[in-house]
Design an enzyme around this catalytic site. Structure first.
Site: not given
Length: 430
Positions: A159, A353, A388, A12, A10
């Site tokens: 999350c 974020c 983004k 990571g 994924g």
């Protein structure tokens, strides 16, 4: 020669493979175990769910890239980590032996913990690209037959950013379709307040997100425990500070997307000494498990204690930049072990974020992610939506190029006034 295995491909795991390949010796062998050979950019799933992206735009076939980089790919997927034997059992009955294992699996999605939750129940999901494709079909039905929306996360989730994102993206998509006036939206979350994010807030996320939700006529219920979901109806218990039920809500819906709680994947769940009771891998400051020191872990699968006490279980998110600092530290530490040295790299665990609203958004920076912090900042504007989109294109380009990092990432962060987030601390030698 040392055999290094990365479990999971994924966000990571892929970058971990690229960075580990750059750090290891030419004689060492690197293998990635994953279920399938496709990487998907999970942060784009909310866009897929409303038709702003096609699945093929946000997915990458890893097989040719890994082959070019000299990385072995085992797409059979892992059945079980045999930690005491230094091997991984695959789903086809074969085994992969390792000298060093890096667990980067991401989470198991615990839809079953709430009756009726999830794609096999009565709510949609954006956790995987195939879930987002299914959600798009449900969204198309909503446009034809408008009705209430319930969106958010259940107790135990960790999350929350994507839940907020999707609520605002739904609002924007419905306004664009001239259907918003026919669709009331309710946001349901176990957080003690809007903008908590599992981090006890960052900067003024509480004020910013509450204001944005009021402006867009999105109602909310906090301290909310989802008891069960039936077709077109969600049963929610609102608790007080003691965790006792203070009010009950029956929320009708024509469309619902609720993020589930996470737990460790079956391949590692229940391995004594490796994982906590929830199945997340326990690590020290060097990303290394104490019971099995040749096993490291990065990303969502890592055990992190909650930030403060809350009436309902609220987990800590692992953002992309935080994960990348784990990747850098792990690669450096395994490289040190290969040289016969001790691990000395510590991840920064800083977080950036970008929460997209479809036309604008909110950004926050937490350095480090776990308080107390040196930097605690949040901001709102149209630039977040543009940023983004830019990050999506940049990260997918990075994956397709087989690179762990580029000059442009550091330049963009510098322009935002943020120091290099992947920067890690190297402890002084003895």
């Amino acid at each position: 020669m040392s055999r290094i295995v990365v479990l999971g491909a994924g966000l990571g795991g892929v970058i971990m493979a690229y960075e580990m390949k750059d750090k290891m010796r030419p004689s060492d062998e690197l293998t990635v175990i994953n279920l399938g050979s496709t990487y998907s950019f999970v942060p784009s799933n909310p866009w897929v769910a409303v038709g702003w992206r096609e699945p093929e735009e946000v997915t990458v076939d890893l097989a040719p890239i890994f082959e070019h980089r000299g990385i072995n790919l085992r797409p059979e997927g892992a059945r079980r980590v045999m930690a005491s034997e230094n091997r991984v059992a695959l789903n086809d009955g074969t085994f992969v032996d390792y000298d060093y294992l890096i667990v980067a699996t991401g989470p198991d999605l615990a839809f079953d913990e709430v009756p009726g939750l999830g794609p096999e129940g009565h709510t949609q999901s954006i956790c995987q690209v195939d879930h987002a494709v299914e959600a798009k079909r449900a969204f198309d039905t909503l446009l034809k037959e408008p009705g209430p929306i319930v969106v958010g996360a259940v107790h135990g989730a960790s999350c929350f950013g994507p839940a907020y994102e999707f609520a605002f993206i739904l609002d924007t998509a419905l306004r664009q379709a001239r259907k918003r006036d026919q669709v009331p939206i309710t946001f349901v979350t176990p957080e003690p307040y809007i903008g908590h994010l599992g981090l006890d807030g960052v900067g003024d996320t509480k004020g910013l997100i509450e204001s944005a939700m009021r402006e867009r006529h999105i109602k909310w219920i906090t301290n909310a425990k989802v008891a069960k979901v039936e077709p077109g109806r969600m049963y929610v218990e609102e608790v007080n500070e003691a965790g006792e039920t203070a009010a009950k809500h029956e929320l009708p819906f024509a469309f619902s997307m609720m993020l589930p709680a996470f737990r460790g994947v079956p391949a590692v769940y229940g391995i004594e000494g490796l994982v906590n009771p929830r199945g997340f891998v326990t690590v020290d400051k060097h990303q290394r498990n104490e019971a099995f020191p040749n096993i490291f872990a990065i990303g969502v699968c890592v055990a992190i204690p909650p930030v403060g006490k809350t009436p309902l279980p609220v987990g800590v998110p692992k953002t992309g930049f935080m994960i990348e600092s784990m990747v850098s530290a792990t690669a450096e530490n395994i490289a040190a072990l290969l040289r016969g040295e001790k691990p000395r790299a510590v991840a920064s665990w800083n977080a950036v974020c970008l929460a997209d609203f479809g036309d604008e958004g909110i950004a926050f920076v937490a350095q480090p992610q776990i308080p107390p912090r040196n930097v605690n900042w949040s901001s709102q504007g149209r630039w977040v939506h543009a940023a983004k989109i830019g990050f999506e294109k940049y990260f997918l380009h990075k994956v397709r190029q087989g690179k762990a990092e580029t000059f442009y990432e550091n330049l963009a962060l510098h322009m935002l006034g943020i120091r290099k987030l992947k920067e890690i601390e190297i402890e002084p030698g003895e």
